[in-house]
Scaffold this active site. Structure first.
Site, PDB file in Angstrom:
ATOM      1  N   LYS A  37      -1.418  -4.056 -39.118  1.00  0.00           N
ATOM      2  CA  LYS A  37       0.027  -3.855 -39.203  1.00  0.00           C
ATOM      3  C   LYS A  37       0.569  -2.703 -38.360  1.00  0.00           C
ATOM      4  O   LYS A  37       1.520  -2.867 -37.590  1.00  0.00           O
ATOM      5  CB  LYS A  37       0.433  -3.641 -40.666  1.00  0.00           C
ATOM      6  N   SER A  66      15.151  20.698 -17.086  1.00  0.00           N
ATOM      7  CA  SER A  66      13.957  21.490 -17.327  1.00  0.00           C
ATOM      8  C   SER A  66      14.363  22.768 -18.041  1.00  0.00           C
ATOM      9  O   SER A  66      15.440  23.311 -17.797  1.00  0.00           O
ATOM     10  CB  SER A  66      13.287  21.818 -15.995  1.00  0.00           C
ATOM     11  N   LYS A  68      16.617  21.291 -12.021  1.00  0.00           N
ATOM     12  CA  LYS A  68      15.912  20.020 -12.211  1.00  0.00           C
ATOM     13  C   LYS A  68      16.744  18.948 -12.914  1.00  0.00           C
ATOM     14  O   LYS A  68      17.491  19.220 -13.848  1.00  0.00           O
ATOM     15  CB  LYS A  68      14.640  20.237 -13.041  1.00  0.00           C
ATOM     16  N   GLU A 101       9.730   7.817 -16.808  1.00  0.00           N
ATOM     17  CA  GLU A 101       8.372   8.321 -17.065  1.00  0.00           C
ATOM     18  C   GLU A 101       7.867   7.837 -18.429  1.00  0.00           C
ATOM     19  O   GLU A 101       6.698   7.470 -18.579  1.00  0.00           O
ATOM     20  CB  GLU A 101       8.354   9.843 -17.016  1.00  0.00           C
ATOM     21  N   HIS A 122       0.838  -1.219   0.000  1.00  0.00           N
ATOM     22  CA  HIS A 122       0.000   0.000   0.000  1.00  0.00           C
ATOM     23  C   HIS A 122       0.867   1.262   0.000  1.00  0.00           C
ATOM     24  O   HIS A 122       0.443   2.308   0.505  1.00  0.00           O
ATOM     25  CB  HIS A 122      -0.945   0.033   1.204  1.00  0.00           C
TER      26      HIS A 122
END
Ligand code: ARG
Length: 475
Positions: free
Chosen positions: A324, A276, A282, A289, A155
């Site tokens: 295809k 970024s 960043k 992702e 969880h």
């Protein structure tokens, strides 16, 4: 060049031609189409329908055309409807009307079904080999961290401590099932539709079993109507690719979490991360992702072909041309993701200290108390309750389980002796998990070693089948 037209007084309207042509995507089938033409030629010659002199000329032209196709000097033209028409044009340019002889006893219906099977076999064998590379990278990392404790989650909450190598290796196990799915798919799909013609077989003395053997198939379709209608091999391939995509998306999600500032477990290599355009600080896990995101199109490709096939009358319908692009897209998508993920796995560095520090937090050792009580005779339901009370007391007092005093322990239950603290360590918890498949460091190491053995035999299988396939294609 159109392969039909005799009974028509007009050529198709531009809009019709634009809608029906498939050359813009089916050209990748050219090498397989040429190879199955060679198999068909052998059968026509054997049946005495083409003289050996003509057969030699045609075979030579097919070989030349193959070299030109592979070398990029023979290309499809705007007016070619599909790969079959383009290649017949090529053959006719070399041989004049003799170039049209291969059409005897064959239809584009059995031809395209044969080409697609060959194409899919070739490509899934390649995917299998890329899976092996990724598995090897995962297991090398798993080995590196086979003594590193980390919190394990259910969880997404701290559950019980695990060995971090155990977490990494689980992905290689999932991919191993995908490899074995490719192997069983391969055995099931090596059935040749060639010889089924349009749908009814042929009045010419063809030999579908012989051309099947020539093309490396283990048998020929036993029902010619089924032969040209059946796309099960393709749907199953799309399912395998979608499931691989789903496995990779779960891996991607973990990497995203682990690379987040909150976790701070994974440090991505600069070559396997992106920045970024506005926030200079960043470093983003874009590969992970994209692995997560591309699962969507892989699943979409599977459902789009299933939906196209649903309720479709048997034998050939033009709807089947829609089989295809989804297949090609799923293959090229995975061919992009797999090597990038392999590089990302190889170059990620994990923070052992941070993971180890976090391993016992969140009362992840509470199960140890319950197991301790069970060993001295308390029924588990009661043991669970007692361990829960320990957690409750700790939460109230803002302390960890091992910080409970002797009297607090005794007050909760008389079976809780001071020696319970001996099991309240991450190392103790980990090394006691020696069950088959468990997270004890010794078990993890033997799991990794036996999976490595399995993967290396799978790798040998992929290599030998790929070599056999290339040998057949080059004949
Ligand atoms: N381009 C077609 C396809 O991909 C080839 C088969 C065409 N057959 C036909 N009867 N029109 O399915």
């Amino acid at each position: 060049m159109a392969l039909w037209g005799g009974r028509f007084s007009e050529s198709p309207a531009d809009a019709v031609f634009a809608l029906s042509r498939s050359i813009q995507f089916d050209w990748v089938l050219a090498p397989y189409d040429l190879r199955s033409s060679m198999a068909h030629l052998t059968i026509l010659e054997k049946a005495g329908l083409i003289s050996s002199g003509d057969s030699q000329l045609i075979r030579k032209a097919l070989h030349e055309l193959r070299a030109e196709v592979l070398g990029g000097t023979f290309l499809p033209k705007a007016e070619d409807e599909d790969v079959h028409s383009a290649l017949e044009r090529g053959l006719t340019e070399k041989l004049g009307s003799l170039g049209g002889s291969l059409r005897a006893g064959r239809s584009r219906n059995d031809q395209v079904a044969t080409d697609l099977r060959l194409f899919t076999i070739d490509n899934l064998l390649q995917i299998g080999r890329s899976l092996v590379e990724l598995q090897m990278a995962l297991l090398a990392k798993a080995k590196e961290y086979s003594d590193a404790p980390a919190p394990g989650f259910t969880h997404l909450q701290h559950a019980q401590p695990v060995i971090f190598g155990h977490e990494l290796a689980k992905h290689a196990h999932a991919l191993q099932r995908d490899s074995s799915r490719i192997q069983s798919w391969f055995e099931r799909s090596r059935v040749s539709p060639l010889g089924a013609g349009a749908l009814a077989g042929s009045s010419l003395a063809l030999d579908p079993l012989a051309s099947a053997a020539d093309l490396g198939f283990t048998s020929a379709s036993a029902n010619s109507i089924d032969a040209v209608s059946d796309r099960d091999f393709l749907v199953e391939a799309l399912f395998i690719l979608a499931l691989i995509g789903s496995h990779l998306s779960r891996m991607g999600e973990e990497w995203c979490l682990w690379a987040s500032t909150e976790f701070g477990w994974a440090k991505l290599d600069d070559a396997f991360a992106t920045g970024s355009s506005i926030m200079p600080q960043k470093k983003n896990p874009d590969i992970a992702e994209l692995a997560r995101g591309k699962a969507g199109r892989l699943i979409g490709n599977l459902t789009s072909v299933l939906a196209m096939l649903k309720g479709l009358p048997f034998a050939y319908n033009r709807d089947l041309q829609e089989d295809k692009e989804p297949l090609f897209d799923s293959l090229s998508t995975l061919n992009l993701i797999l090597p990038a993920l392999t590089g990302m796995v190889e170059t990620t560095v994990f923070d052992r200290n941070k993971m180890a520090k976090s391993a016992p937090t969140g009362f992840s050792l509470a199960t140890e108390i319950a197991d301790y009580l069970v060993r001295s005779g308390t029924p588990f339901a009661r043991a669970h309750e007692i361990a829960g009370e320990c957690v409750h007391t700790c939460e109230r007092r803002g302390i960890e389980l091992h910080e409970l005093s002797d009297s607090e322990l005794a007050q909760i239950d008389s079976a809780l002796k001071p020696d319970v603290r001996l099991v309240l360590t991450v190392d103790g918890a980990l090394s006691s998990r020696t069950t088959f498949g468990g997270t004890a460091p010794s078990s993890v190491t033997s799991q990794i070693n036996s999976l490595l053995l399995e993967i290396s035999s799978t790798q040998d299988w992929f290599t030998s089948e790929s070599n056999r396939f290339s040998g057949m294609m080059g004949a």
